[in-house]
Motif scaffolding. Structure first.
Motif, short mmCIF file in Angstrom:
data_model
loop_
_atom_site.label_atom_id
_atom_site.label_comp_id
_atom_site.label_asym_id
_atom_site.label_seq_id
_atom_site.Cartn_x
_atom_site.Cartn_y
_atom_site.Cartn_z
N ILE A 90 0.86 -1.19 0.00
CA ILE A 90 0.00 0.00 0.00
C ILE A 90 0.89 1.23 0.00
O ILE A 90 1.79 1.35 0.84
N ALA A 91 0.65 2.12 -0.95
CA ALA A 91 1.37 3.39 -1.01
C ALA A 91 0.35 4.52 -0.94
O ALA A 91 -0.59 4.57 -1.73
N VAL A 92 0.54 5.42 0.02
CA VAL A 92 -0.35 6.56 0.20
C VAL A 92 0.47 7.83 0.02
O VAL A 92 1.48 8.03 0.71
N HIS A 93 0.05 8.67 -0.92
CA HIS A 93 0.77 9.92 -1.22
C HIS A 93 -0.16 11.08 -0.88
O HIS A 93 -1.25 11.20 -1.43
N LEU A 94 0.31 11.97 0.00
CA LEU A 94 -0.48 13.10 0.46
C LEU A 94 0.26 14.39 0.11
O LEU A 94 1.48 14.48 0.30
N ALA A 95 -0.48 15.39 -0.37
CA ALA A 95 0.14 16.67 -0.72
C ALA A 95 -0.80 17.80 -0.31
O ALA A 95 -2.01 17.73 -0.54
N VAL A 96 -0.24 18.83 0.30
CA VAL A 96 -1.02 19.99 0.77
C VAL A 96 -0.31 21.26 0.33
O VAL A 96 0.88 21.45 0.63
N GLY A 97 -1.05 22.13 -0.37
CA GLY A 97 -0.49 23.39 -0.83
C GLY A 97 -0.58 24.46 0.23
O GLY A 97 -1.24 24.29 1.27
N PRO A 98 0.07 25.60 0.00
CA PRO A 98 0.07 26.69 0.99
C PRO A 98 -1.35 27.08 1.41
O PRO A 98 -2.24 27.25 0.57
N GLY A 99 -1.54 27.20 2.72
CA GLY A 99 -2.84 27.59 3.24
C GLY A 99 -3.88 26.48 3.22
O GLY A 99 -5.03 26.70 3.61
N GLY A 100 -3.49 25.29 2.79
CA GLY A 100 -4.44 24.18 2.70
C GLY A 100 -4.52 23.38 3.99
O GLY A 100 -3.64 23.46 4.85
N TRP A 101 -5.60 22.63 4.12
CA TRP A 101 -5.82 21.71 5.24
C TRP A 101 -6.28 20.38 4.66
O TRP A 101 -7.24 20.35 3.88
N LEU A 102 -5.61 19.29 5.01
CA LEU A 102 -5.98 17.97 4.51
C LEU A 102 -6.02 16.98 5.66
O LEU A 102 -5.10 16.94 6.49
N GLU A 103 -7.08 16.14 5.67
CA GLU A 103 -7.19 15.05 6.63
C GLU A 103 -7.25 13.73 5.89
O GLU A 103 -8.04 13.57 4.94
N TRP A 104 -6.44 12.78 6.33
CA TRP A 104 -6.47 11.41 5.81
C TRP A 104 -6.83 10.52 7.01
O TRP A 104 -6.03 10.32 7.91
N LEU A 105 -8.07 10.00 6.99
CA LEU A 105 -8.62 9.30 8.15
C LEU A 105 -9.14 7.92 7.74
O LEU A 105 -10.34 7.71 7.61
N PRO A 106 -8.25 6.96 7.50
CA PRO A 106 -8.72 5.61 7.23
C PRO A 106 -9.21 4.94 8.51
O PRO A 106 -8.83 5.35 9.62
N GLN A 107 -10.06 3.94 8.36
CA GLN A 107 -10.40 3.13 9.52
C GLN A 107 -9.31 2.06 9.69
O GLN A 107 -8.33 2.02 8.95
N GLU A 108 -9.48 1.19 10.67
CA GLU A 108 -8.40 0.29 11.05
C GLU A 108 -8.08 -0.73 9.95
O GLU A 108 -8.94 -1.13 9.17
N THR A 109 -6.81 -1.13 9.90
CA THR A 109 -6.36 -2.23 9.04
C THR A 109 -6.26 -3.47 9.91
O THR A 109 -5.49 -3.50 10.88
N ILE A 110 -7.05 -4.51 9.57
CA ILE A 110 -7.06 -5.76 10.34
C ILE A 110 -6.16 -6.77 9.64
O ILE A 110 -6.41 -7.15 8.49
N LEU A 111 -5.13 -7.20 10.33
CA LEU A 111 -4.16 -8.14 9.78
C LEU A 111 -4.50 -9.56 10.23
O LEU A 111 -4.49 -9.86 11.42
N PHE A 112 -4.82 -10.42 9.28
CA PHE A 112 -5.05 -11.83 9.61
C PHE A 112 -3.71 -12.47 9.97
O PHE A 112 -2.65 -12.02 9.53
N ASP A 113 -3.75 -13.52 10.75
CA ASP A 113 -2.52 -14.23 11.10
C ASP A 113 -1.84 -14.71 9.82
O ASP A 113 -2.45 -15.37 8.99
#
Length: 274
Positions: A90-113
């Motif tokens: 999984i690759a997540v790329h986040l970018a915020v410009g001047p004066g910007g506000w960004l929220e990245w709010l995923p729910q939980e990642t459940i890892l199976f055994d």
């Protein structure tokens, strides 16, 4: 094996945040639930396959351009199934410009055994911009009594300011998975873990706010919390012996912190409560 892509960008249009770019491909979709009155623009990320297997790769790109305010959140918990040896990436790329506000709010990642996950969250935050981002991991299907005894987790963060690496952090569990979860010098028996990262020129000033919000959580049985600042990055961590109390604490902190830091409504998306 699947390669899913989700790209979304937001722009400011005379004080109104509007969609600037949207692209998605299976198994990822971005949908737009009705937002709460008075809140910022946003969307929900959906994994239509119901989970990820070894060999799957997903790439997520989220941008808030100059002056835009936006939130992207997870529609549901992400599941990573047991692997025969190939990694899920999984690759997540986040970018915020001047004066910007960004929220990245995923729910939980459940890892199976036996799951094998490699995830990198990278962010480029301009001067005067602010980012609030987080991730939660649950080690095993705890509701079924399953613990994660083997597998791989590499969960890394990179934050850049004006294109230069400003902060980096990585968690890795592999061959000694069970021992690391049990060890007091490791996770101390915790079966869930969460990270929140706030990036902004005022990060150091927000440390007192963060620790004040965390003080109310210290009494929760099995939950450990902490916050620290390095440069323009405020990081907050939770570990817990149960997933649900940790999820509730993480969500409560997020809602209160966005209100304290940016004057936004002290709420979470409605899908968070479903």
């Amino acid at each position: 094996m699947a390669h899913g892509v989700a790209e979304i960008g937001f722009r400011d249009d005379a004080g109104e945040t509007r969609l600037a770019h949207l692209f998605h491909s299976d198994p990822l979709r971005i949908v737009f639930p009705n937002r709460r009155r008075g809140d910022i623009a946003g969307g929900a990320l959906v994994t239509t396959s119901g989970g990820l297997v070894g060999g799957d790769r997903i790439d997520i790109s989220i941008e808030a351009q100059r002056g835009a305010q936006a939130q992207l959140f997870g529609q549901a918990a992400e599941k990573v199934y047991r692997s025969a040896g190939v990694d899920t990436e999984i690759a997540v790329h986040l970018a915020v410009g001047p004066g910007g506000w960004l929220e990245w709010l995923p729910q939980e990642t459940i890892l199976f055994d036996g799951a094998r996950l490699r995830r990198l969250t990278s962010a480029n935050v301009a001067p005067g911009a602010r980012l609030l981002a987080g991730e939660m991991l649950v080690f095993g299907r705890t509701a079924m009594g399953e613990a994660m005894t083997h597998g791989l987790v590499r969960d890394a963060w990179e934050v850049r300011r004006e294109g230069r690496l400003h902060w980096a952090d990585a968690l890795q569990l592999d061959d000694t998975f069970a021992d690391d979860l049990a060890a007091m010098a490791g996770f101390g028996g915790a079966l869930a873990f969460a990270s929140l990262v706030y990036v902004g020129d005022d990060a150091a000033d927000q440390l007192v706010t963060a620790r004040g919000l965390l003080d109310a959580m210290v009494a929760t049985p099995g939950l450990r919390v902490g916050a620290s600042v390095l440069g323009d990055v405020l990081s907050v961590r939770w570990s817990g012996t149960e997933a649900l109390p940790l999820r509730n604490a993480f969500g409560a902190f997020w809602a209160s912190f966005r209100h304290a830091a940016a004057g936004l409504p002290p709420t979470l998306p409605r899908l968070w409560h479903i």
